[in-house]
Write an enzyme that holds these catalytic residues in place. Sequence first.
Site: not given
Ligand code: GAL
Length: 636
Positions: A144, A298
Amino acid sequence: MPLWYGGDYNPEQWPEVVWAEDVALMRRAGVTLVTVGVFAWSRLEPSEGRHTFGWLDRVLDLLADGGIRVDLAVPTASPPPWFSLAHPDALTVTRDGVRLTHGSRDTYCVSAPAYRAASLRITRALGERYRDHPALAMWHVHNEYGTPCHCDHAAAAFRTWLRERYGGLDALNDAWTTAFWGQHYSDWAQITPPRATQYLPNPAQALDFRRFVSDEMLAHFREQRDLLRELTPEVPVTTNYVLAGWASIDHWKWSREVDLVAVDHYPSGRGTAAAEQTAFAADLARSWANGRPWLLMEQATGYVTGPRMTAKEPGEIARHSLQHVARGAKGVMFFQWRASLGGAEQWHPGMVPHTGPDSRVFREVCALGEALKRIPPDEPADEPLVEAEVAILWDEEAWWAVQAPGLPSAELDCLAAVEQAHRVLWRQGVTTCFAHPSHDLSAYRAVLVPSLYLISDEAARGLGTYVRGGGTLVVSFFSGIADEHTRIRPGGYPGALREILGVRVEEFRPLADAVTLTDFGVATAWSEVVHLDGAEAVARYPGGGPAVTRRRLGEGTAWYVSTRLGDSGYAGVLARAGLAGSGAPGVEIVRRRDRVFALNHTQDEQPVPVHGTDLISGEPLTGVLNPGQCVVVRAT
Ligand code: GAL
């Protein structure tokens, strides 16, 4: 290829005895791909140049033995503490001049030479070690991208970027209107990032800095990508975009550089609102991927943003996932595999929750894995995965410009306007996609332009050609106002689109109170003094001035909505423009090539015009979906 299924796997948090259980549970859940090592830099390189790959070797071997492929991360999003101590000049400096300390993550300056060099070193070490590992399926660079820095390294890189963009200081002074408030620059060295200053910053400087940050992070990505491509030409290289209320990068530009578009999505709404946001994110991802498959890198098994962290309702984990698949995902992944017991995100839900595998969440995770296996892979074909007749224009630069302070109303919100356009059509079952203003739009029946503050002359000309050629254009307020340097186009708003729309807006009149139009209901936040100049009024303000207008131009029609309408009012305009769908609210039907996905997001039974045998359950459809039910059938 079957759909990917899995999540971020961070085994370095767990004793090795847990790893074998992890792989067994992954197999039970149908996991096929895991992202490993995103934040593992300090475990892979505990001191400068000393690598400890043994644990990662064992993890990758275990996964390979279990038949699970790996999206192997380059851990540059979280430099180790020793690095920050050795190179304090590589720590992020905020716009207020505060140099941050390590202790969280993403604390680096992407322009710092030491960080760039260390990133390449760890990338090379990983690439060389694992280039032939059978588990390796994909490279996941960074995480990100999104940390802007305002330090002197960033300032120097910003100046280099500006020199390339403008060539000389005269052009920069002109583009930034530095004649105002005595900001004229006579030497490049005088230019800084938009650091904290006494009052309003220069909007063109602020916008160029955001463009620069996106390009600078892209340069970092490309360095790692090129190195990895050299070592493993066959292995795709990607990074995960964050999709939220902010965008740190120009996704159109980045999507030309990644081998696979991958996005993270965490809805902030609940229930149907979460489903609307999910469809929005998925359509963005597919559009950035130019209509090709993309990866949901994700999501979470619970809600992690919004009012508070809560569990997803039974069935939502699968329903959100199937929305993504319907809209082009080539796999669905979660953050993270096993919920952490400690650390900053110990309350972030996992595929294996704190409770362990004997839990509703894990049972739903397993059921989803089974469902995904039953959805057959795409047949190779040339046509887009998902057909969309309507495009919504989306341009991060325009959004960034509207995020600047000092605009005529604090209520101007580009993202909210774009979301409304998508939501209103989603509710009616109209499948949409997103397009950049510079794209060829001729294939779309209609193009919506919600609050696109900046537009180039060329893109504006393109919209004119589109309408004259028979397209339907629906432009909402605060579009076409400024050029790419945030300079207002004179002679009446909405400058670049005035002629296409056949209106001349003399003044903006932000609204303190809602007003009721002669049609399309209540208007809030914003109104304009609109003069007709070729268009006709379709709805008027209480004082009689035109509020919504329509102009026939060539073979097409251009609509202008000069105020903020509620969802039903905006839907009314779209219906009048010929864009009424036939879908029932909360029932999502999407065709992905030869498969039709039907998802019931409501608590009630819903009739659906979908027939055949559900590929997931193997049951014949009866024309009705149960509350929450999702089915996939072969298109007839
Ligand atoms: C995303 C990030 C992950 C984790 C997730 C949950 O934005 O890439 O590493 O932090 O959020 O909060």
